[in-house]
Design a protein around this motif. Structure first.
Motif, PDB file in Angstrom:
ATOM      1  N   THR A  84      -9.698  10.746   4.097  1.00  0.00           N
ATOM      2  CA  THR A  84      -9.210  10.968   2.732  1.00  0.00           C
ATOM      3  C   THR A  84      -8.046  11.948   2.736  1.00  0.00           C
ATOM      4  O   THR A  84      -7.026  11.712   2.076  1.00  0.00           O
ATOM      5  N   VAL A  85      -8.178  13.031   3.476  1.00  0.00           N
ATOM      6  CA  VAL A  85      -7.101  14.026   3.568  1.00  0.00           C
ATOM      7  C   VAL A  85      -5.845  13.385   4.152  1.00  0.00           C
ATOM      8  O   VAL A  85      -4.731  13.602   3.644  1.00  0.00           O
ATOM      9  N   GLU A  86      -6.000  12.578   5.189  1.00  0.00           N
ATOM     10  CA  GLU A  86      -4.842  11.915   5.799  1.00  0.00           C
ATOM     11  C   GLU A  86      -4.183  10.946   4.824  1.00  0.00           C
ATOM     12  O   GLU A  86      -2.955  10.865   4.764  1.00  0.00           O
ATOM     13  N   GLU A  87      -4.989  10.228   4.046  1.00  0.00           N
ATOM     14  CA  GLU A  87      -4.419   9.303   3.063  1.00  0.00           C
ATOM     15  C   GLU A  87      -3.653  10.066   1.979  1.00  0.00           C
ATOM     16  O   GLU A  87      -2.574   9.650   1.565  1.00  0.00           O
ATOM     17  N   ILE A  88      -4.209  11.189   1.524  1.00  0.00           N
ATOM     18  CA  ILE A  88      -3.524  12.018   0.526  1.00  0.00           C
ATOM     19  C   ILE A  88      -2.181  12.487   1.070  1.00  0.00           C
ATOM     20  O   ILE A  88      -1.149  12.362   0.395  1.00  0.00           O
ATOM     21  N   LYS A  89      -2.172  12.992   2.290  1.00  0.00           N
ATOM     22  CA  LYS A  89      -0.925  13.449   2.913  1.00  0.00           C
ATOM     23  C   LYS A  89       0.084  12.315   3.010  1.00  0.00           C
ATOM     24  O   LYS A  89       1.263  12.495   2.709  1.00  0.00           O
ATOM     25  N   HIS A  90      -0.392  11.153   3.441  1.00  0.00           N
ATOM     26  CA  HIS A  90       0.493   9.992   3.592  1.00  0.00           C
ATOM     27  C   HIS A  90       1.123   9.599   2.265  1.00  0.00           C
ATOM     28  O   HIS A  90       2.337   9.403   2.160  1.00  0.00           O
TER      29      HIS A  90
END
Length: 98
Positions: A84-90
């Motif tokens: 989820t954190v990686e998707e938010i950053k992306h």
């Protein structure tokens, strides 16, 4: 780099959206992405989401809202939190550079 206008929505627009908004702000700051974050209850999303670059929801949301919708329940439950954190950053990076 553009400032990304973010809407965070949860059932009532208070508790979980506050936590998620804080986490999304932290993620953006750590990534060097400028954001303006607002909160709202899910029931308001159809009327206001189009004013934002992205709407992060703490639960599933399938209606057309006139903007990108990203489910971030992993921030709340801890299940799939890293993804989820990686998707938010992306998403934030894409919008800030877009």
């Amino acid at each position: 780099m553009k400032t990304v206008n973010v809407l965070v929505a949860c059932g009532g627009g208070i508790a979980t959206s506050t936590f998620a908004a804080t986490e999304i702000s932290r993620i953006a700051k750590n990534a060097g992405i400028p954001v303006n974050v607002s909160k709202a209850p899910l029931r308001d999303v159809p009327a206001i989401a189009k004013e934002y670059d992205v709407c992060f929801t703490t639960s599933k949301y399938s209606q057309d809202a006139g903007t990108r919708i990203v489910q971030v329940g992993g921030l709340i439950t801890g299940i799939g939190e890293e993804e989820t954190v990686e998707e938010i950053k992306h998403v934030l990076t894409e919008l800030a550079n877009g």
